[in-house]
Write a protein that holds these residues in place. Structure first.
Motif, PDB file in Angstrom:
ATOM      1  N   MET A 223       0.842  -1.195   0.000  1.00 32.63           N
ATOM      2  CA  MET A 223       0.000   0.000   0.000  1.00 32.63           C
ATOM      3  C   MET A 223       0.884   1.254   0.000  1.00 32.63           C
ATOM      4  N   PRO A 224       0.682   2.178  -0.963  1.00 30.58           N
ATOM      5  CA  PRO A 224       1.479   3.407  -0.957  1.00 30.58           C
ATOM      6  C   PRO A 224       1.188   4.245   0.283  1.00 30.58           C
ATOM      7  N   HIS A 225       2.131   5.103   0.631  1.00 24.84           N
ATOM      8  CA  HIS A 225       2.108   5.781   1.916  1.00 24.84           C
ATOM      9  C   HIS A 225       2.251   7.293   1.722  1.00 24.84           C
ATOM     10  N   LEU A 226       1.285   8.043   2.225  1.00 22.40           N
ATOM     11  CA  LEU A 226       1.295   9.512   2.214  1.00 22.40           C
ATOM     12  C   LEU A 226       1.464  10.019   3.635  1.00 22.40           C
ATOM     13  N   ILE A 227       2.423  10.933   3.847  1.00 25.06           N
ATOM     14  CA  ILE A 227       2.585  11.588   5.141  1.00 25.06           C
ATOM     15  C   ILE A 227       2.268  13.066   4.956  1.00 25.06           C
ATOM     16  N   VAL A 228       1.374  13.584   5.784  1.00 23.98           N
ATOM     17  CA  VAL A 228       0.935  14.978   5.710  1.00 23.98           C
ATOM     18  C   VAL A 228       1.400  15.710   6.960  1.00 23.98           C
ATOM     19  N   ILE A 229       2.205  16.753   6.780  1.00 21.14           N
ATOM     20  CA  ILE A 229       2.650  17.590   7.881  1.00 21.14           C
ATOM     21  C   ILE A 229       1.868  18.895   7.826  1.00 21.14           C
ATOM     22  N   GLY A 230       1.256  19.253   8.954  1.00 26.91           N
ATOM     23  CA  GLY A 230       0.381  20.422   8.965  1.00 26.91           C
ATOM     24  C   GLY A 230      -1.024  20.039   8.540  1.00 26.91           C
ATOM     25  N   ALA A 231      -1.492  18.908   9.069  1.00 22.31           N
ATOM     26  CA  ALA A 231      -2.800  18.380   8.672  1.00 22.31           C
ATOM     27  C   ALA A 231      -3.920  19.224   9.260  1.00 22.31           C
ATOM     28  N   GLY A 232      -4.909  19.511   8.449  1.00 28.52           N
ATOM     29  CA  GLY A 232      -6.082  20.269   8.870  1.00 28.52           C
ATOM     30  C   GLY A 232      -7.220  20.010   7.906  1.00 28.52           C
ATOM     31  N   PRO A 233      -8.351  20.670   8.097  1.00 32.21           N
ATOM     32  CA  PRO A 233      -9.537  20.357   7.308  1.00 32.21           C
ATOM     33  C   PRO A 233      -9.544  20.912   5.891  1.00 32.21           C
ATOM     34  N   GLY A 234      -8.606  21.792   5.531  1.00 29.43           N
ATOM     35  CA  GLY A 234      -8.612  22.413   4.216  1.00 29.43           C
ATOM     36  C   GLY A 234      -7.840  21.624   3.175  1.00 29.43           C
ATOM     37  N   ILE A 235      -6.725  22.200   2.723  1.00 35.78           N
ATOM     38  CA  ILE A 235      -5.920  21.570   1.670  1.00 35.78           C
ATOM     39  C   ILE A 235      -5.436  20.185   2.097  1.00 35.78           C
TER      40      ILE A 235
ATOM     41  N   LEU B 156       5.277  12.903   0.481  1.00 35.45           N
ATOM     42  CA  LEU B 156       5.261  13.790   1.644  1.00 35.45           C
ATOM     43  C   LEU B 156       4.573  15.077   1.236  1.00 35.45           C
ATOM     44  N   LEU B 157       3.574  15.499   2.010  1.00 43.46           N
ATOM     45  CA  LEU B 157       2.951  16.806   1.809  1.00 43.46           C
ATOM     46  C   LEU B 157       3.306  17.688   2.994  1.00 43.46           C
ATOM     47  N   TYR B 158       3.992  18.803   2.721  1.00 42.86           N
ATOM     48  CA  TYR B 158       4.317  19.756   3.787  1.00 42.86           C
ATOM     49  C   TYR B 158       3.372  20.937   3.660  1.00 42.86           C
ATOM     50  N   ASN B 159       2.492  21.070   4.642  1.00 44.45           N
ATOM     51  CA  ASN B 159       1.415  22.051   4.607  1.00 44.45           C
ATOM     52  C   ASN B 159       1.435  22.956   5.836  1.00 44.45           C
ATOM     53  N   ALA B 160       2.513  22.885   6.613  1.00 46.73           N
ATOM     54  CA  ALA B 160       2.585  23.634   7.879  1.00 46.73           C
ATOM     55  C   ALA B 160       2.971  25.088   7.631  1.00 46.73           C
ATOM     56  N   VAL B 161       2.543  25.952   8.548  1.00 46.36           N
ATOM     57  CA  VAL B 161       2.863  27.376   8.458  1.00 46.36           C
ATOM     58  C   VAL B 161       2.827  27.970   9.857  1.00 46.36           C
ATOM     59  N   GLY B 162       3.662  28.966  10.087  1.00 51.16           N
ATOM     60  CA  GLY B 162       3.599  29.717  11.343  1.00 51.16           C
ATOM     61  C   GLY B 162       2.715  30.926  11.146  1.00 51.16           C
TER      62      GLY B 162
END
Length: 220
Positions: free
Chosen positions: A1-13, A82-88
């Motif tokens: 099974m392919p593997h996706l890691i999401v950093i900065g997970a939330g309900p939008g993007i 890898l999806l990097y979606n984090a922000v300060g």
């Protein structure tokens, strides 16, 4: 099974992307600072029949972020995407923004990407392929006075993506960023599902000729 890691997970993007990839059979791993919102998103994905796991961690805390990614890769194997979606996020003026606040925002919005990439890189290198997706923003070109650190983050983020893309392409690893130029919400003008679809297209590109890989993609 392919593997996706999401950093900065939330309900939008991030949530839309997790669902898009989850429907394609990806095992989805979620990381975010807000444990309650993270659990809500993870349980929602599971209710939709998507294999999902999650771990709270601050993207600006290198040790915590590396540890969380390590837990996921130990359980589900190396990350394919890898999806990097984090922000300060911080509302203040440029004159009032302290060096400590700027450093904290850069840690979450930019340096965390480097941390995450180094955490997933061994597995991607071993396999000889992988995709790193990064959510950028129009603030890189048009910084707002009320959110000065956001513009600094997005400009630095795009520069980091550009050099990572050049460095890692020979190893079969595709690094790309979406420069989102507008408000993202379910009823427009830019919908999360549209960005999720773009991310799916960028992952599909990874299997094709490298000269056709995109690195910086505008979304308006």
């Amino acid at each position: 099974m392919p593997h996706l890691i999401v950093i900065g997970a939330g309900p939008g993007i991030a949530g839309a992307t997790a669902r898009r990839f989850g429907r394609d059979g990806y095992d989805v791993a979620l990381v975010a600072r807000d444990a309650d919102r993270l659990t809500e998103l993870g349980e929602g994905l599971q209710a939709d029949g998507i294999t999902a796991g999650w771990a709270p961690a601050d993207a600006g805390d290198a040790a915590a972020l590396t540890r969380a990614i390590g837990l996921f890769t130990a359980h589900a194997g190396p990350a394919d995407v890898l999806l990097y979606n984090a922000v300060g996020r911080r509302q203040t003026t440029a004159a009032d923004l302290t060096p400590e606040e700027l450093a904290a925002d850069l840690a979450a919005g930019v340096i965390g990407l480097q941390t995450a990439v180094q955490a997933v890189l061994p597995g991607m290198r071993e396999r000889g392929s992988g995709t790193v997706l990064v959510t950028g923003g129009g603030a890189a070109d048009d910084p707002r006075p009320a959110a000065p650190s956001l513009g600094v983050q997005k400009a630095a983020l795009r520069a980091l993506v550009t050099v990572l893309a050049e460095a890692l392409a020979p190893e079969g690893i595709h690094v790309a960023t979406a420069t989102v130029r507008g408000l993202v919400r379910d009823d427009g003008p830019i919908r999360p599902v549209e960005i999720a679809e773009l991310y799916a297209e960028l992952v599909a590109e990874t299997a094709g000729p490298r000269e056709q890989w995109r690195t910086v993609v505008d979304v308006t």
